[in-house]
Design a protein around this motif. Structure first.
Motif, PDB file in Angstrom:
ATOM      1  N   ILE A 181       0.887  -1.172   0.000  1.00 43.12           N
ATOM      2  CA  ILE A 181       0.000   0.000   0.000  1.00 43.12           C
ATOM      3  C   ILE A 181       0.922   1.219   0.000  1.00 43.12           C
ATOM      4  O   ILE A 181       1.770   1.347   0.886  1.00 43.12           O
ATOM      5  CB  ILE A 181      -0.904   0.008   1.248  1.00 43.12           C
ATOM      6  CG1 ILE A 181      -1.851  -1.200   1.219  1.00 43.12           C
ATOM      7  CG2 ILE A 181      -1.674   1.326   1.341  1.00 43.12           C
ATOM      8  CD1 ILE A 181      -2.710  -1.332   2.477  1.00 43.12           C
ATOM      9  N   PRO A 182       0.817   2.100  -1.001  1.00 43.86           N
ATOM     10  CA  PRO A 182       1.758   3.226  -1.067  1.00 43.86           C
ATOM     11  C   PRO A 182       1.415   4.331  -0.061  1.00 43.86           C
ATOM     12  O   PRO A 182       0.278   4.419   0.414  1.00 43.86           O
ATOM     13  CB  PRO A 182       1.597   3.738  -2.496  1.00 43.86           C
ATOM     14  CG  PRO A 182       0.232   3.318  -2.921  1.00 43.86           C
ATOM     15  CD  PRO A 182      -0.136   2.087  -2.134  1.00 43.86           C
ATOM     16  N   ALA A 185      -4.618   2.926   8.799  1.00 41.82           N
ATOM     17  CA  ALA A 185      -5.173   1.584   9.009  1.00 41.82           C
ATOM     18  C   ALA A 185      -6.443   1.353   8.187  1.00 41.82           C
ATOM     19  O   ALA A 185      -6.771   0.202   7.864  1.00 41.82           O
ATOM     20  CB  ALA A 185      -5.441   1.360  10.494  1.00 41.82           C
ATOM     21  N   SER A 186      -7.147   2.416   7.823  1.00 40.39           N
ATOM     22  CA  SER A 186      -8.391   2.215   7.055  1.00 40.39           C
ATOM     23  C   SER A 186      -8.083   1.590   5.690  1.00 40.39           C
ATOM     24  O   SER A 186      -8.915   0.862   5.134  1.00 40.39           O
ATOM     25  CB  SER A 186      -9.146   3.539   6.899  1.00 40.39           C
ATOM     26  OG  SER A 186      -8.438   4.403   6.032  1.00 40.39           O
ATOM     27  N   ALA A 204      -9.735  -1.823   4.249  1.00 41.27           N
ATOM     28  CA  ALA A 204     -10.382  -1.890   2.923  1.00 41.27           C
ATOM     29  C   ALA A 204      -9.796  -3.026   2.090  1.00 41.27           C
ATOM     30  O   ALA A 204     -10.521  -3.790   1.439  1.00 41.27           O
ATOM     31  CB  ALA A 204     -10.213  -0.554   2.199  1.00 41.27           C
ATOM     32  N   ARG A 205      -8.462  -3.158   2.122  1.00 39.22           N
ATOM     33  CA  ARG A 205      -7.824  -4.200   1.303  1.00 39.22           C
ATOM     34  C   ARG A 205      -8.189  -5.601   1.820  1.00 39.22           C
ATOM     35  O   ARG A 205      -8.483  -6.509   1.036  1.00 39.22           O
ATOM     36  CB  ARG A 205      -6.301  -4.010   1.312  1.00 39.22           C
ATOM     37  CG  ARG A 205      -5.536  -5.024   0.471  1.00 39.22           C
ATOM     38  CD  ARG A 205      -5.901  -4.924  -1.008  1.00 39.22           C
ATOM     39  NE  ARG A 205      -5.359  -6.033  -1.794  1.00 39.22           N
ATOM     40  CZ  ARG A 205      -5.974  -7.201  -2.006  1.00 39.22           C
ATOM     41  NH1 ARG A 205      -7.178  -7.438  -1.467  1.00 39.22           N
ATOM     42  NH2 ARG A 205      -5.406  -8.141  -2.736  1.00 39.22           N
ATOM     43  N   LEU A 206      -8.182  -5.775   3.125  1.00 35.84           N
ATOM     44  CA  LEU A 206      -8.491  -7.102   3.685  1.00 35.84           C
ATOM     45  C   LEU A 206      -9.957  -7.460   3.462  1.00 35.84           C
ATOM     46  O   LEU A 206     -10.299  -8.629   3.256  1.00 35.84           O
ATOM     47  CB  LEU A 206      -8.156  -7.144   5.186  1.00 35.84           C
ATOM     48  CG  LEU A 206      -6.677  -7.053   5.557  1.00 35.84           C
ATOM     49  CD1 LEU A 206      -6.514  -7.121   7.073  1.00 35.84           C
ATOM     50  CD2 LEU A 206      -5.838  -8.143   4.889  1.00 35.84           C
ATOM     51  N   THR A 207     -10.830  -6.468   3.517  1.00 35.00           N
ATOM     52  CA  THR A 207     -12.256  -6.724   3.305  1.00 35.00           C
ATOM     53  C   THR A 207     -12.494  -7.267   1.896  1.00 35.00           C
ATOM     54  O   THR A 207     -13.353  -8.130   1.680  1.00 35.00           O
ATOM     55  CB  THR A 207     -13.066  -5.429   3.545  1.00 35.00           C
ATOM     56  OG1 THR A 207     -12.776  -4.973   4.864  1.00 35.00           O
ATOM     57  CG2 THR A 207     -14.559  -5.664   3.423  1.00 35.00           C
ATOM     58  N   LYS A 208     -11.707  -6.762   0.934  1.00 30.67           N
ATOM     59  CA  LYS A 208     -11.829  -7.248  -0.459  1.00 30.67           C
ATOM     60  C   LYS A 208     -11.287  -8.669  -0.628  1.00 30.67           C
ATOM     61  O   LYS A 208     -11.624  -9.361  -1.578  1.00 30.67           O
ATOM     62  CB  LYS A 208     -11.035  -6.326  -1.407  1.00 30.67           C
ATOM     63  CG  LYS A 208     -11.822  -5.117  -1.887  1.00 30.67           C
ATOM     64  CD  LYS A 208     -11.277  -4.589  -3.216  1.00 30.67           C
ATOM     65  CE  LYS A 208      -9.821  -4.194  -3.145  1.00 30.67           C
ATOM     66  NZ  LYS A 208      -9.285  -3.551  -4.334  1.00 30.67           N
ATOM     67  N   ASP A 209     -10.418  -9.091   0.282  1.00 31.51           N
ATOM     68  CA  ASP A 209      -9.747 -10.388   0.160  1.00 31.51           C
ATOM     69  C   ASP A 209     -10.630 -11.500   0.745  1.00 31.51           C
ATOM     70  O   ASP A 209     -10.304 -12.107   1.768  1.00 31.51           O
ATOM     71  CB  ASP A 209      -8.384 -10.336   0.869  1.00 31.51           C
ATOM     72  CG  ASP A 209      -7.620 -11.643   0.779  1.00 31.51           C
ATOM     73  OD1 ASP A 209      -7.727 -12.329  -0.262  1.00 31.51           O
ATOM     74  OD2 ASP A 209      -6.928 -11.999   1.758  1.00 31.51           O
ATOM     75  N   LYS A 210     -11.741 -11.748   0.060  1.00 33.96           N
ATOM     76  CA  LYS A 210     -12.730 -12.701   0.592  1.00 33.96           C
ATOM     77  C   LYS A 210     -12.154 -14.116   0.725  1.00 33.96           C
ATOM     78  O   LYS A 210     -12.556 -14.891   1.593  1.00 33.96           O
ATOM     79  CB  LYS A 210     -13.948 -12.758  -0.347  1.00 33.96           C
ATOM     80  CG  LYS A 210     -14.678 -11.428  -0.476  1.00 33.96           C
ATOM     81  CD  LYS A 210     -15.693 -11.217   0.643  1.00 33.96           C
ATOM     82  CE  LYS A 210     -16.474  -9.929   0.462  1.00 33.96           C
ATOM     83  NZ  LYS A 210     -16.035  -8.870   1.374  1.00 33.96           N
ATOM     84  N   ALA A 211     -11.219 -14.461  -0.179  1.00 39.55           N
ATOM     85  CA  ALA A 211     -10.652 -15.819  -0.180  1.00 39.55           C
ATOM     86  C   ALA A 211      -9.535 -15.984   0.853  1.00 39.55           C
ATOM     87  O   ALA A 211      -8.956 -17.069   0.970  1.00 39.55           O
ATOM     88  CB  ALA A 211     -10.119 -16.142  -1.572  1.00 39.55           C
ATOM     89  N   ALA A 213      -8.264  -2.725  12.518  1.00 40.87           N
ATOM     90  CA  ALA A 213      -8.584  -2.809  11.089  1.00 40.87           C
ATOM     91  C   ALA A 213      -8.660  -4.271  10.645  1.00 40.87           C
ATOM     92  O   ALA A 213      -9.564  -4.664   9.904  1.00 40.87           O
ATOM     93  CB  ALA A 213      -7.532  -2.062  10.270  1.00 40.87           C
ATOM     94  N   ILE A 214      -7.724  -5.083  11.122  1.00 45.68           N
ATOM     95  CA  ILE A 214      -7.719  -6.507  10.743  1.00 45.68           C
ATOM     96  C   ILE A 214      -8.965  -7.182  11.325  1.00 45.68           C
ATOM     97  O   ILE A 214      -9.644  -7.963  10.651  1.00 45.68           O
ATOM     98  CB  ILE A 214      -6.424  -7.188  11.237  1.00 45.68           C
ATOM     99  CG1 ILE A 214      -5.196  -6.549  10.574  1.00 45.68           C
ATOM    100  CG2 ILE A 214      -6.461  -8.693  10.966  1.00 45.68           C
ATOM    101  CD1 ILE A 214      -3.853  -7.018  11.139  1.00 45.68           C
ATOM    102  N   ASP A 215      -9.285  -6.847  12.570  1.00 43.46           N
ATOM    103  CA  ASP A 215     -10.474  -7.438  13.207  1.00 43.46           C
ATOM    104  C   ASP A 215     -11.756  -6.976  12.517  1.00 43.46           C
ATOM    105  O   ASP A 215     -12.685  -7.770  12.335  1.00 43.46           O
ATOM    106  CB  ASP A 215     -10.524  -7.059  14.693  1.00 43.46           C
ATOM    107  CG  ASP A 215      -9.397  -7.710  15.475  1.00 43.46           C
ATOM    108  OD1 ASP A 215      -8.754  -8.644  14.938  1.00 43.46           O
ATOM    109  OD2 ASP A 215      -9.141  -7.270  16.614  1.00 43.46           O
ATOM    110  N   ALA A 216     -11.786  -5.692  12.138  1.00 37.39           N
ATOM    111  CA  ALA A 216     -12.998  -5.164  11.492  1.00 37.39           C
ATOM    112  C   ALA A 216     -13.252  -5.872  10.168  1.00 37.39           C
ATOM    113  O   ALA A 216     -14.402  -6.032   9.746  1.00 37.39           O
ATOM    114  CB  ALA A 216     -12.862  -3.654  11.279  1.00 37.39           C
TER     115      ALA A 216
END
Ligand SMILES: *Cc1c(COP(=O)(O)O)cnc(C)c1O
Length: 400
Positions: free
Chosen positions: A113-114, A123-124, A128-135, A162-165
């Motif tokens: 993430i740049p 952290a947001s 956002a990136r982890l939420t997209k990573d459904k797999a 953020a990871i927990d959310a």
């Protein structure tokens, strides 16, 4: 005899690590070598492995490698991950870049993430990136607690949230090489899976010890991780550590020093240690503002308690300035790394340091700004002195 003239007094080592080693630690290390398979070592090993946990604020294992901090980065990755695994990193600065390069060389697939290198982790963006990573392809999130190259910190509690959310199972790995013993770190409470650190910055030791504090979740991941590992393998280390020993020759002298360093941090009180660093950092920033120069970190939320990077005005090379400081006043300041090369210098205010040391360092900077012809205003040292005087407290009051 050297042809160089002697420079009396002590050298001012104001880089953000390695930092000066206190006499107490030098004396503690100055001991004859002992048998690392014998009973005397076993006592030292048991003591140091137990006390190391207190500075990471963990009840889980802390392993200690005879290596620089870079080795502990490698240990964290090779013990928990498998070839091709995706890891999410944040490009806060040069140390984040180097860790990513290592991940690539080890056969991992890092994604960055740049940032503009002037803030810590937002952290947001991780959420956002982890939420997209459904797999759940991302196996680890790796962040640098204190980005030493830019003087920007990251708030680890926010990264955990953020990871927990995102309800994501990725491991959280944190580089605390320049933040341990400087700013608060709670390995257990903040749900960090691998905390990576080194000896030569906030711990006030010489370089060459490194650390992994390891959560139960990381230990479980290690059971199936397939990256090749040998010297840095946790299983051999933990099996030997269970009895106070090491699988190979430990850095015995440095371990004596580590015991002393941990005692010193607790004698001062960890909260006092953190408050002292905040105060030295604030005085430094007040000086920089009074000079009319820019603090590289552009958002106060991310100001580092360990190091302040200062931008030099356009047309004024920061390394030429650093040379004036070294040649004239026998002080080393940190160089600008990568994107900051020539554009910024760094003032380290971490480790075994106090108000008068920082005032000396700031005086050296202020005088050298004049000698180097860098446009600035006077009064930086005065601003720092005024702040120290306003917030002064006798040592006894802090202990209370
Ligand atoms: C110093 C530092 C490193 C590198 O540590 P070495 O001991 O030089 O290997 C890595 N990350 C950060 C944040 C650092 O400050």
């Amino acid at each position: 005899m050297s042809n160089e003239p002697r420079r009396p007094g002590r050298h001012f080592l104001q880089i953000p690590g390695p930092t000066p080693v206190p006499e107490r630690i030098l004396n503690a290390m100055s001991q004859q070598i002992l048998d690392h398979r014998g009973p005397a070592f076993q006592k030292l090993g048991q003591r140091v492995l137990a006390s190391a946990r207190t500075i990471f604020k963990t009840t889980n294992p802390v392993v200690i490698f005879p290596s620089s901090g870079t080795g502990a980065w490698e240990a964290a990755l090779v013990n928990t991950l498998s070839p091709g695994d995706k890891v999410l990193m944040v490009e806060t600065g040069q140390f984040a870049v180097l860790w990513k390069q290592m991940a690539e060389r080890l056969g991992l697939t890092p994604e960055m993430i740049p940032t503009d290198w002037r803030i810590g982790v937002d952290a947001s963006l991780i959420e956002a990136r982890l939420t997209k990573d459904k797999a759940h392809e991302i196996k680890a999130v790796c962040v640098v607690h204190n980005e030493t190259s830019t003087g920007c910190r990251t708030w680890l509690e926010e990264v955990r949230k953020a990871i927990d959310a995102a309800s994501h199972p990725a491991l959280l790995m944190v580089d605390t090489i320049s933040s341990l013993g400087v700013m608060d770190l709670r390995h257990d409470e903040w749900g960090i899976d691998v905390t990576i650190s080194g000896s030569q910055k906030g711990l006030m030791l010489p370089p060459a010890l490194s650390f992994n504090a390891i959560s139960q979740k990381a230990l479980a991941a290690a059971k199936t991780a397939k990256l090749a590992k040998s010297y840095f393998a946790w299983d051999d280390m933990l099996a030997n550590n269970a009895n106070g020993f090491f699988p190979y020759t430990p850095a015995t002298g440095l371990l004596y020093g580590l015991c002393e360093a941990i005692d010193m941090l607790h004698e001062e009180g960890l909260d006092n240690v953190y408050a002292r660093h905040e105060r030295l950092a604030e005085a430094t920033r007040r000086a920089v503002r009074a000079w009319g120069l820019d603090i590289w970190c552009r958002d106060a939320k991310y100001y580092s308690p360990a190091v302040t990077a200062v931008a030099t005005p356009d047309g004024h090379n920061a390394d030429a300035f650093r040379k004036v400081v070294l040649d004239t006043f026998n002080m080393s300041l940190g160089t600008g790394l990568n994107k900051l090369a020539g554009k910024a210098f760094r003032i380290g205010h971490l480790g075994d340091t106090n108000e008068l040391t920082i005032l000396g360092a700031l005086a050296g900077v202020e005088m050298s700004l004049g000698l180097a012809g860098i446009p600035h205003k006077k009064g930086g040292v005065d601003a720092a002195m005024a702040y120290f005087a306003e917030t002064a407290q006798p040592a006894a009051a802090k202990a209370a």
